[in-house]
Design a protein around this motif. Sequence first.
Motif, mmCIF file in Angstrom:
data_model
loop_
_atom_site.group_PDB
_atom_site.id
_atom_site.type_symbol
_atom_site.label_atom_id
_atom_site.label_comp_id
_atom_site.label_asym_id
_atom_site.label_seq_id
_atom_site.Cartn_x
_atom_site.Cartn_y
_atom_site.Cartn_z
ATOM 1 N N ALA A 1 1.265 -1.018 -0.112
ATOM 2 C CA ALA A 1 0.283 0.007 -0.038
ATOM 3 C C ALA A 1 1.411 1.671 -0.574
ATOM 4 O O ALA A 1 0.521 2.547 -0.556
ATOM 5 C CB ALA A 1 -0.870 0.238 0.844
ATOM 6 N N GLY A 2 2.434 1.225 1.126
ATOM 7 C CA GLY A 2 2.797 2.430 1.090
ATOM 8 C C GLY A 2 3.354 2.499 -0.280
ATOM 9 O O GLY A 2 3.358 3.842 -0.978
ATOM 10 N N ILE A 3 3.499 1.252 -1.317
ATOM 11 C CA ILE A 3 4.413 1.463 -2.114
ATOM 12 C C ILE A 3 3.761 2.363 -3.357
ATOM 13 O O ILE A 3 4.009 3.019 -4.030
ATOM 14 C CB ILE A 3 5.774 0.477 -2.571
ATOM 15 C CG1 ILE A 3 6.426 -0.133 -2.216
ATOM 16 C CG2 ILE A 3 6.135 0.641 -4.102
ATOM 17 C CD1 ILE A 3 6.471 -1.369 -2.121
ATOM 18 N N ALA A 4 2.548 1.736 -3.157
ATOM 19 C CA ALA A 4 1.746 2.152 -4.198
ATOM 20 C C ALA A 4 0.831 3.416 -4.202
ATOM 21 O O ALA A 4 1.392 4.380 -5.451
ATOM 22 C CB ALA A 4 0.212 1.558 -4.601
ATOM 23 N N GLU A 5 1.040 3.986 -3.121
ATOM 24 C CA GLU A 5 1.177 5.567 -2.895
ATOM 25 C C GLU A 5 1.768 6.644 -3.086
ATOM 26 O O GLU A 5 2.184 7.293 -3.959
ATOM 27 C CB GLU A 5 0.239 5.657 -1.543
ATOM 28 C CG GLU A 5 -0.313 6.987 -0.832
ATOM 29 C CD GLU A 5 -0.354 6.816 0.579
ATOM 30 O OE1 GLU A 5 -0.393 5.602 1.413
ATOM 31 O OE2 GLU A 5 -0.759 8.194 1.384
ATOM 32 N N MET A 6 3.733 5.447 -2.866
ATOM 33 C CA MET A 6 4.302 6.931 -3.637
ATOM 34 C C MET A 6 4.388 6.648 -5.167
ATOM 35 O O MET A 6 4.919 8.094 -5.261
ATOM 36 C CB MET A 6 5.880 6.796 -2.115
ATOM 37 C CG MET A 6 5.514 6.594 -1.380
ATOM 38 S SD MET A 6 6.959 5.878 -0.622
ATOM 39 C CE MET A 6 6.921 6.169 1.421
ATOM 40 N N LEU A 7 4.485 5.295 -5.875
ATOM 41 C CA LEU A 7 4.022 5.687 -6.900
ATOM 42 C C LEU A 7 3.433 6.710 -7.531
ATOM 43 O O LEU A 7 3.865 7.002 -8.449
ATOM 44 C CB LEU A 7 3.997 4.482 -7.335
ATOM 45 C CG LEU A 7 5.076 2.970 -7.075
ATOM 46 C CD1 LEU A 7 4.904 2.105 -8.180
ATOM 47 C CD2 LEU A 7 6.288 3.106 -7.891
ATOM 48 N N PHE A 8 1.924 6.645 -7.018
ATOM 49 C CA PHE A 8 0.895 7.317 -7.329
ATOM 50 C C PHE A 8 1.885 8.753 -7.226
ATOM 51 O O PHE A 8 1.539 9.560 -8.216
ATOM 52 C CB PHE A 8 -0.140 7.149 -6.965
ATOM 53 C CG PHE A 8 -1.419 7.605 -7.609
ATOM 54 C CD1 PHE A 8 -1.959 7.092 -8.389
ATOM 55 C CD2 PHE A 8 -2.007 8.935 -7.103
ATOM 56 C CE1 PHE A 8 -2.984 7.618 -9.094
ATOM 57 C CE2 PHE A 8 -3.031 10.085 -7.385
ATOM 58 C CZ PHE A 8 -3.605 9.134 -8.482
ATOM 59 N N HIS A 9 1.829 9.013 -6.523
ATOM 60 C CA HIS A 9 2.389 10.430 -6.111
ATOM 61 C C HIS A 9 3.195 11.030 -6.640
ATOM 62 O O HIS A 9 4.141 11.983 -7.232
ATOM 63 C CB HIS A 9 3.179 11.225 -4.708
ATOM 64 C CG HIS A 9 1.380 10.651 -3.772
ATOM 65 N ND1 HIS A 9 0.128 11.777 -4.387
ATOM 66 C CD2 HIS A 9 1.056 9.997 -2.257
ATOM 67 C CE1 HIS A 9 -0.431 11.706 -3.210
ATOM 68 N NE2 HIS A 9 -0.659 11.045 -2.063
ATOM 69 N N GLU A 10 3.922 10.329 -7.708
ATOM 70 C CA GLU A 10 5.624 10.612 -8.199
ATOM 71 C C GLU A 10 4.762 10.543 -10.065
ATOM 72 O O GLU A 10 5.108 10.629 -10.613
ATOM 73 C CB GLU A 10 6.481 9.021 -8.453
ATOM 74 C CG GLU A 10 7.509 9.758 -7.267
ATOM 75 C CD GLU A 10 8.022 11.219 -6.849
ATOM 76 O OE1 GLU A 10 8.478 11.747 -7.983
ATOM 77 O OE2 GLU A 10 9.030 11.849 -5.924
ATOM 78 N N GLY A 11 3.275 9.839 -10.426
ATOM 79 C CA GLY A 11 2.713 10.904 -11.782
ATOM 80 C C GLY A 11 2.434 8.990 -12.036
ATOM 81 O O GLY A 11 2.094 9.289 -13.057
ATOM 82 N N ALA A 12 3.053 8.281 -11.725
ATOM 83 C CA ALA A 12 2.408 6.838 -11.982
ATOM 84 C C ALA A 12 0.805 6.918 -12.013
ATOM 85 O O ALA A 12 0.522 6.858 -10.976
ATOM 86 C CB ALA A 12 3.080 5.478 -11.083
ATOM 87 N N ASN A 13 0.195 5.393 -12.893
ATOM 88 C CA ASN A 13 -0.867 5.103 -12.923
ATOM 89 C C ASN A 13 -0.823 3.695 -12.351
ATOM 90 O O ASN A 13 0.402 2.815 -12.301
ATOM 91 C CB ASN A 13 -1.537 4.715 -14.497
ATOM 92 C CG ASN A 13 -1.172 6.157 -15.323
ATOM 93 O OD1 ASN A 13 -2.584 7.094 -14.268
ATOM 94 N ND2 ASN A 13 -1.085 6.431 -16.401
ATOM 95 N N VAL A 14 -1.424 3.153 -11.330
ATOM 96 C CA VAL A 14 -0.870 2.388 -10.383
ATOM 97 C C VAL A 14 -2.490 1.641 -10.420
ATOM 98 O O VAL A 14 -3.353 2.032 -9.781
ATOM 99 C CB VAL A 14 -0.799 2.935 -8.734
ATOM 100 C CG1 VAL A 14 -0.171 1.505 -8.043
ATOM 101 C CG2 VAL A 14 0.419 3.835 -9.575
ATOM 102 N N VAL A 15 -2.152 -0.007 -10.478
ATOM 103 C CA VAL A 15 -2.618 -0.902 -10.366
ATOM 104 C C VAL A 15 -2.537 -2.015 -9.273
ATOM 105 O O VAL A 15 -1.411 -2.316 -8.975
ATOM 106 C CB VAL A 15 -2.453 -1.898 -11.446
ATOM 107 C CG1 VAL A 15 -3.695 -3.470 -11.087
ATOM 108 C CG2 VAL A 15 -2.992 -1.184 -12.886
ATOM 109 N N ILE A 16 -3.929 -1.687 -8.017
ATOM 110 C CA ILE A 16 -3.583 -2.020 -6.612
ATOM 111 C C ILE A 16 -4.307 -3.596 -7.038
ATOM 112 O O ILE A 16 -5.645 -3.774 -7.401
ATOM 113 C CB ILE A 16 -4.531 -1.339 -6.205
ATOM 114 C CG1 ILE A 16 -4.552 0.555 -6.225
ATOM 115 C CG2 ILE A 16 -4.955 -2.118 -4.704
ATOM 116 C CD1 ILE A 16 -3.104 0.526 -5.284
ATOM 117 N N ALA A 17 -2.800 -4.029 -7.251
ATOM 118 C CA ALA A 17 -3.481 -5.290 -7.453
ATOM 119 C C ALA A 17 -3.559 -6.961 -5.317
ATOM 120 O O ALA A 17 -2.106 -6.777 -4.981
ATOM 121 C CB ALA A 17 -2.187 -5.984 -8.563
#
Length: 394
Positions: free
Chosen positions: A139-155
């Motif tokens: 969850a933490g990694i997904a959030e940080m990827l998102f805040h760096e502008g990535a489109n994120v699939v939460i799988a």
Amino acid sequence: MLNTVVKQLLPALRMLASRENVLVARLDERESLQKAQLEEELRIHPFIEGEATILVVDETVDPDEIVADLEVKLSMWKEERSYYPDYVWIKDIGLVALAPNAAQLDEMLGKEASDYSISLGRLANKIAIVTGAAMGFGAGIAEMLFHEGANVVIADWNETEGGKMADLLNANVTGNRALFVKVDVSDAVSVEDMVSVTSRHFGGLDLIISNAGVLRAGSLEEMTPENFDFMTNVNYKGYFLCAKYASAVMKVQSKYRKEFFSDIIQINSKSGLKGSNKNFAYAGGKFGGIGLTQSFAMELMPYKIKVNSICPGNFFEGPLWSDPEKGLFVQYLKAGKVAGAKTIEDVKAFYEAQVPAGRGCRVTDVFRAILYIIEQEYETGQAVPVTGGQNMLN
Ligand SMILES: NC(=O)c1ccc[n+]([C@@H]2O[C@H](COP(=O)([O-])OP(=O)(O)OC[C@H]3O[C@@H](n4cnc5c(N)ncnc54)[C@H](O)[C@@H]3O)[C@@H](O)[C@H]2O)c1
């Protein structure tokens, strides 16, 4: 057929139609949509000032031939007009929209328009899957990827928490988007489907973080064959399945854009570098993961796909250790594992004292290693320790 189209055609189209910055693409979900209806919609609500443009590709239904046809038609189109089309209509398959970001795709495909700003950041508009992203490190990694502008699939297989996580990220007013996809990483069909849904929704895949993992500790006497299989299937086989299906899409991308790098990253553990007492099912699977990483790295570097593991130390602040009922601190206190410990704080202090940095590993520590791996083009097949000095490589 649709699966092949989604996994071959969309990533190819995304790369072929991209300008300096790589676009995102989406196959329209409305099966009933007809080209005439679309043209009418665009006439009434033109997305782009003036007129939205549609390239029609209709010669064949073989994905390879469609891509070949597309390549020719796209370059002719570009030569005549000096810009690329916003949509590609593919006969018998449907409509693909192409845009600089996912929020714009929503708008172009008839979803209610929402406010958004252009995504900035070191990973702007990249397409990433994070498995096990409903909680903990994922969850933490997904959030940080998102805040760096990535489109994120939460799988994740946890629909409730995973869905909440995607909603939380989508509440941000940014051009990138999150999507929840239910998956069981130990099941081949489910993992293949996760990759297809990602490609259909965003147009490809640039990064997969194989993070979902389970831990059931036990000595040789305690460990049942069923528990051993369960852990091996999630921690070891799950990583193989993620790499297998993700690399298929990434290979297509590198075929159509030669200098485009993508990444497969496994969240391993310090237990993948050193044995773990009465915890062999976990350590064995993690050691095996590093063998997979090194081997995949050799096979995939010709396609500009880098494969690396990250080996974090103990995440004391995460639910595995700190859950007030089931966490390892409570369990170890009750089991008297730490001599003389009277409180959870005593148990925690005992484990922290084993780390030269004096604290547990945090998501930020792991995320810095993720950014290093992604931005580094001259390294692959590594197991990067993030242990505060607890494990040092030989
Ligand atoms: N917690 C630590 O101290 C620590 C230390 C080093 C490495 N790691 C590694 O980090 C990763 C994440 O660990 P965590 O502590 O954040 O775990 P966690 O238990 O907090 O979260 C794991 C997530 O994975 C999901 N998941 C489990 N099995 C799945 C499956 N088969 N398919 C899909 N989703 C599944 C769960 O629903 C959950 O959301 C694991 O690979 C773990 O081995 C953890």
